[in-house]
Design a protein around this motif. Structure first.
Motif, PDB file in Angstrom:
ATOM      1  N   ARG A  24     -10.116  12.286  -9.073  1.00  0.00           N
ATOM      2  CA  ARG A  24     -11.260  13.099  -8.667  1.00  0.00           C
ATOM      3  C   ARG A  24     -11.404  14.339  -9.553  1.00  0.00           C
ATOM      4  O   ARG A  24     -12.515  14.821  -9.798  1.00  0.00           O
ATOM      5  N   ALA A  25     -10.255  14.842 -10.030  1.00  0.00           N
ATOM      6  CA  ALA A  25     -10.272  16.056 -10.846  1.00  0.00           C
ATOM      7  C   ALA A  25     -10.471  15.770 -12.324  1.00  0.00           C
ATOM      8  O   ALA A  25     -10.751  16.694 -13.101  1.00  0.00           O
ATOM      9  N   SER A  26     -10.338  14.491 -12.728  1.00  0.00           N
ATOM     10  CA  SER A  26     -10.411  14.167 -14.153  1.00  0.00           C
ATOM     11  C   SER A  26     -11.086  12.818 -14.367  1.00  0.00           C
ATOM     12  O   SER A  26     -10.575  11.790 -13.919  1.00  0.00           O
ATOM     13  N   ASP A  27     -12.214  12.836 -15.079  1.00  0.00           N
ATOM     14  CA  ASP A  27     -12.876  11.577 -15.418  1.00  0.00           C
ATOM     15  C   ASP A  27     -11.986  10.722 -16.317  1.00  0.00           C
ATOM     16  O   ASP A  27     -12.042   9.489 -16.267  1.00  0.00           O
ATOM     17  N   PHE A  28     -11.170  11.382 -17.143  1.00  0.00           N
ATOM     18  CA  PHE A  28     -10.281  10.643 -18.027  1.00  0.00           C
ATOM     19  C   PHE A  28      -9.261   9.850 -17.223  1.00  0.00           C
ATOM     20  O   PHE A  28      -9.045   8.654 -17.453  1.00  0.00           O
ATOM     21  N   VAL A  29      -8.637  10.494 -16.243  1.00  0.00           N
ATOM     22  CA  VAL A  29      -7.680   9.795 -15.393  1.00  0.00           C
ATOM     23  C   VAL A  29      -8.383   8.679 -14.634  1.00  0.00           C
ATOM     24  O   VAL A  29      -7.857   7.562 -14.516  1.00  0.00           O
ATOM     25  N   ALA A  30      -9.561   8.948 -14.129  1.00  0.00           N
ATOM     26  CA  ALA A  30     -10.314   7.925 -13.394  1.00  0.00           C
ATOM     27  C   ALA A  30     -10.586   6.709 -14.275  1.00  0.00           C
ATOM     28  O   ALA A  30     -10.541   5.564 -13.801  1.00  0.00           O
ATOM     29  N   SER A  31     -10.844   6.940 -15.564  1.00  0.00           N
ATOM     30  CA  SER A  31     -11.166   5.828 -16.467  1.00  0.00           C
ATOM     31  C   SER A  31      -9.984   4.895 -16.700  1.00  0.00           C
ATOM     32  O   SER A  31     -10.170   3.745 -17.106  1.00  0.00           O
ATOM     33  N   LEU A  32      -8.776   5.383 -16.452  1.00  0.00           N
ATOM     34  CA  LEU A  32      -7.582   4.551 -16.665  1.00  0.00           C
ATOM     35  C   LEU A  32      -7.407   3.505 -15.567  1.00  0.00           C
ATOM     36  O   LEU A  32      -6.675   2.525 -15.764  1.00  0.00           O
ATOM     37  N   ASP A  33      -8.037   3.737 -14.411  1.00  0.00           N
ATOM     38  CA  ASP A  33      -7.951   2.788 -13.288  1.00  0.00           C
ATOM     39  C   ASP A  33      -6.494   2.428 -13.000  1.00  0.00           C
ATOM     40  O   ASP A  33      -6.118   1.252 -12.922  1.00  0.00           O
ATOM     41  N   LEU A  34      -5.658   3.443 -12.829  1.00  0.00           N
ATOM     42  CA  LEU A  34      -4.219   3.230 -12.674  1.00  0.00           C
ATOM     43  C   LEU A  34      -3.884   2.428 -11.426  1.00  0.00           C
ATOM     44  O   LEU A  34      -2.960   1.598 -11.441  1.00  0.00           O
ATOM     45  N   ALA A  35      -4.605   2.661 -10.347  1.00  0.00           N
ATOM     46  CA  ALA A  35      -4.264   2.002  -9.085  1.00  0.00           C
ATOM     47  C   ALA A  35      -4.292   0.488  -9.206  1.00  0.00           C
ATOM     48  O   ALA A  35      -3.484  -0.211  -8.578  1.00  0.00           O
ATOM     49  N   SER A  36      -5.203  -0.043 -10.023  1.00  0.00           N
ATOM     50  CA  SER A  36      -5.324  -1.494 -10.132  1.00  0.00           C
ATOM     51  C   SER A  36      -4.205  -2.126 -10.940  1.00  0.00           C
ATOM     52  O   SER A  36      -4.034  -3.343 -10.937  1.00  0.00           O
ATOM     53  N   ARG A  37      -3.423  -1.310 -11.641  1.00  0.00           N
ATOM     54  CA  ARG A  37      -2.381  -1.841 -12.520  1.00  0.00           C
ATOM     55  C   ARG A  37      -1.001  -1.870 -11.867  1.00  0.00           C
ATOM     56  O   ARG A  37      -0.052  -2.401 -12.455  1.00  0.00           O
ATOM     57  N   ILE A  38      -0.863  -1.288 -10.694  1.00  0.00           N
ATOM     58  CA  ILE A  38       0.463  -1.034 -10.123  1.00  0.00           C
ATOM     59  C   ILE A  38       0.838  -2.071  -9.072  1.00  0.00           C
ATOM     60  O   ILE A  38       0.020  -2.478  -8.248  1.00  0.00           O
ATOM     61  N   GLU A  39       2.095  -2.471  -9.093  1.00  0.00           N
ATOM     62  CA  GLU A  39       2.645  -3.370  -8.080  1.00  0.00           C
ATOM     63  C   GLU A  39       4.088  -2.966  -7.804  1.00  0.00           C
ATOM     64  O   GLU A  39       4.858  -2.727  -8.739  1.00  0.00           O
ATOM     65  N   LEU A  40       4.455  -2.871  -6.536  1.00  0.00           N
ATOM     66  CA  LEU A  40       5.834  -2.585  -6.156  1.00  0.00           C
ATOM     67  C   LEU A  40       6.584  -3.891  -5.933  1.00  0.00           C
ATOM     68  O   LEU A  40       6.075  -4.800  -5.283  1.00  0.00           O
ATOM     69  N   VAL A  41       7.793  -3.975  -6.494  1.00  0.00           N
ATOM     70  CA  VAL A  41       8.658  -5.119  -6.243  1.00  0.00           C
ATOM     71  C   VAL A  41       9.310  -4.925  -4.878  1.00  0.00           C
ATOM     72  O   VAL A  41       9.814  -3.842  -4.585  1.00  0.00           O
ATOM     73  N   PRO A  42       9.310  -5.938  -4.016  1.00  0.00           N
ATOM     74  CA  PRO A  42      10.019  -5.797  -2.736  1.00  0.00           C
ATOM     75  C   PRO A  42      11.462  -5.386  -2.967  1.00  0.00           C
ATOM     76  O   PRO A  42      12.126  -5.890  -3.883  1.00  0.00           O
ATOM     77  N   ALA A  43      11.958  -4.451  -2.158  1.00  0.00           N
ATOM     78  CA  ALA A  43      13.296  -3.909  -2.364  1.00  0.00           C
ATOM     79  C   ALA A  43      14.381  -4.979  -2.296  1.00  0.00           C
ATOM     80  O   ALA A  43      15.450  -4.828  -2.893  1.00  0.00           O
ATOM     81  N   ASP A  44      14.125  -6.073  -1.553  1.00  0.00           N
ATOM     82  CA  ASP A  44      15.148  -7.103  -1.421  1.00  0.00           C
ATOM     83  C   ASP A  44      14.999  -8.226  -2.442  1.00  0.00           C
ATOM     84  O   ASP A  44      15.659  -9.253  -2.342  1.00  0.00           O
ATOM     85  N   LEU A  45      14.154  -8.037  -3.443  1.00  0.00           N
ATOM     86  CA  LEU A  45      14.008  -9.030  -4.497  1.00  0.00           C
ATOM     87  C   LEU A  45      14.917  -8.615  -5.661  1.00  0.00           C
ATOM     88  O   LEU A  45      14.647  -7.631  -6.346  1.00  0.00           O
ATOM     89  N   PRO A  46      16.007  -9.335  -5.921  1.00  0.00           N
ATOM     90  CA  PRO A  46      17.016  -8.892  -6.904  1.00  0.00           C
ATOM     91  C   PRO A  46      16.609  -9.233  -8.334  1.00  0.00           C
ATOM     92  O   PRO A  46      17.239 -10.065  -9.001  1.00  0.00           O
ATOM     93  N   VAL A  47      15.572  -8.567  -8.841  1.00  0.00           N
ATOM     94  CA  VAL A  47      15.020  -8.958 -10.137  1.00  0.00           C
ATOM     95  C   VAL A  47      16.017  -8.767 -11.279  1.00  0.00           C
ATOM     96  O   VAL A  47      16.032  -9.556 -12.229  1.00  0.00           O
ATOM     97  N   ALA A  48      16.861  -7.726 -11.226  1.00  0.00           N
ATOM     98  CA  ALA A  48      17.799  -7.504 -12.324  1.00  0.00           C
ATOM     99  C   ALA A  48      18.892  -8.570 -12.347  1.00  0.00           C
ATOM    100  O   ALA A  48      19.250  -9.083 -13.413  1.00  0.00           O
ATOM    101  N   ALA A  49      19.423  -8.912 -11.182  1.00  0.00           N
ATOM    102  CA  ALA A  49      20.451  -9.949 -11.136  1.00  0.00           C
ATOM    103  C   ALA A  49      19.877 -11.294 -11.566  1.00  0.00           C
ATOM    104  O   ALA A  49      20.518 -12.061 -12.305  1.00  0.00           O
ATOM    105  N   LEU A  50      18.663 -11.591 -11.129  1.00  0.00           N
ATOM    106  CA  LEU A  50      18.019 -12.834 -11.534  1.00  0.00           C
ATOM    107  C   LEU A  50      17.692 -12.823 -13.025  1.00  0.00           C
ATOM    108  O   LEU A  50      17.846 -13.829 -13.726  1.00  0.00           O
ATOM    109  N   GLY A  51      17.252 -11.676 -13.533  1.00  0.00           N
ATOM    110  CA  GLY A  51      16.994 -11.559 -14.958  1.00  0.00           C
ATOM    111  C   GLY A  51      18.262 -11.735 -15.776  1.00  0.00           C
ATOM    112  O   GLY A  51      18.230 -12.320 -16.867  1.00  0.00           O
ATOM    113  N   ALA A  52      19.391 -11.237 -15.261  1.00  0.00           N
ATOM    114  CA  ALA A  52      20.657 -11.382 -15.980  1.00  0.00           C
ATOM    115  C   ALA A  52      21.027 -12.851 -16.154  1.00  0.00           C
ATOM    116  O   ALA A  52      21.628 -13.242 -17.157  1.00  0.00           O
ATOM    117  N   ALA A  53      20.675 -13.671 -15.169  1.00  0.00           N
ATOM    118  CA  ALA A  53      20.956 -15.106 -15.273  1.00  0.00           C
ATOM    119  C   ALA A  53      20.034 -15.785 -16.278  1.00  0.00           C
ATOM    120  O   ALA A  53      20.257 -16.953 -16.614  1.00  0.00           O
TER     121      ALA A  53
END
Length: 315
Positions: free
Chosen positions: A268-297
């Motif tokens: 709201r305070a910056s048209d530049f920040v608004a143009s990045l559309d950051l909210a649409s790019r973000i996803e949280l990994v569920p805390a119980d999803l062991p992505v690092a251990a699975l990636g190590a395999a």
């Protein structure tokens, strides 16, 4: 089956994974502190997971391990893992000796980025995924066109140690690092346990709603720091997606809501920040999803099988 070990600043996880990517066994334990304890806990946990899977280390097709710090994948040496009390450790050699099999090693955040890409972003192989880890510390890793980017010395993505202002002393020796604004250690400093103690998984956003002013200040700082980290990654890497993982994702929807509000206020305070559309790019990994251990395999060289989301974890 394959074994993946994720040696984190607080917790170590051992995952036994089928070749098609399904999770067979997951075991966790508090990480050791110092080189000897780090190796001892990881090896013991690995053997426990292997036994639970009904096999032995000799029956595994691959063993991979990851931990914080600067990791030389060729030599297997880890340095500057400050949150684990490790200045230098031959992780591949010592784990390999303890388990009786060769062990491939890599940095934990880069490994988690690989796991997140294969589990959450399999169809988007032509773009750039940034994995932002907010655990005991703060770091990021990039996957572009299906490959993890590393830089000439492996330090690419260590954004937690970019000085952003302020007087808080970082474990790296600098002051005002981004990690001192948004990380588990930052939360401990800004909102320390009370005299009666609080559970490790305490939620500053819930406490703030209940009238805790110090929790409100800590939550506001976390939100602002997380916004800065996300904006920095988008501006410097052009990432199509920012996948956020690590211990603080246990805050779940409260953290997502706080970050969304921060992004909205800044947009709201910056048209530049608004143009990045950051909210649409973000996803949280569920805390119980062991992505690092699975990636190590999945650290082995050569083509990887198309993985599947592990059974028993949220879609």
């Amino acid at each position: 089956m394959k074994l993946g070990l994720d040696i984190g600043g607080t917790k170590t996880a051992a995952a036994i994974v089928h070749t098609d990517g399904r999770l067979a066994v997951l075991r966790t334990r508090a990480s050791g502190h110092g080189p000897d304890a780090v190796v001892r806990v990881a090896a013991s946990l690995a053997l426990e997971a292997v036994a639970a899977a009904g096999t032995t280390t000799a029956g595994l097709s691959f063993i991979g391990a990851c931990m914080p710090g600067l990791v030389d994948r060729e030599s297997g040496l880890v340095s500057h893992a400050v949150n684990l009390g490790v200045e230098r450790l031959d992780l591949a050699g010592r784990l390999g000796a303890a388990l009786g099999q060769p062990v491939a090693v890599d940095n934990d955040v880069k490994t988690a980025a690989l796991g997140a890409h294969h589990l959450l972003d399999q169809r988007n192989t032509d773009g750039t995924l940034a994995y932002l880890n907010i655990g005991t510390g703060l770091a990021a890793a990039l996957v572009r066109n299906g490959e993890v980017l590393r830089g000439s010395d492996g330090s690419l993505g260590e954004i937690g140690h970019l000085p952003m202002g302020g007087d808080a002393l970082c474990k790296c020796g600098q002051r005002g690092c981004l990690e001192t604004l948004v990380s588990g250690s930052a939360l401990e400093r800004m909102w320390p346990p009370s005299g009666s103690g609080r559970p490790h998984g305490r939620n500053p956003f819930v406490a703030a709603d209940a009238g805790d002013t110090s929790a409100a200040a800590a939550g506001a700082q976390l939100s602002a720091g997380l916004f800065l980290a996300v904006q920095m990654l988008v501006l410097t890497t052009g990432a199509d997606r920012i996948v956020i993982g690590g211990g603080l994702t246990r805050l779940g929807g409260d953290l997502s809501t706080a970050l969304a509000r921060e992004i909205e206020q800044r947009a709201r305070a910056s048209d530049f920040v608004a143009s990045l559309d950051l909210a649409s790019r973000i996803e949280l990994v569920p805390a119980d999803l062991p992505v690092a251990a699975l990636g190590a395999a999945m650290l082995q060289h050569g083509p990887l099988p198309t993985p599947q989301r592990p059974s028993g974890v949220p879609a």
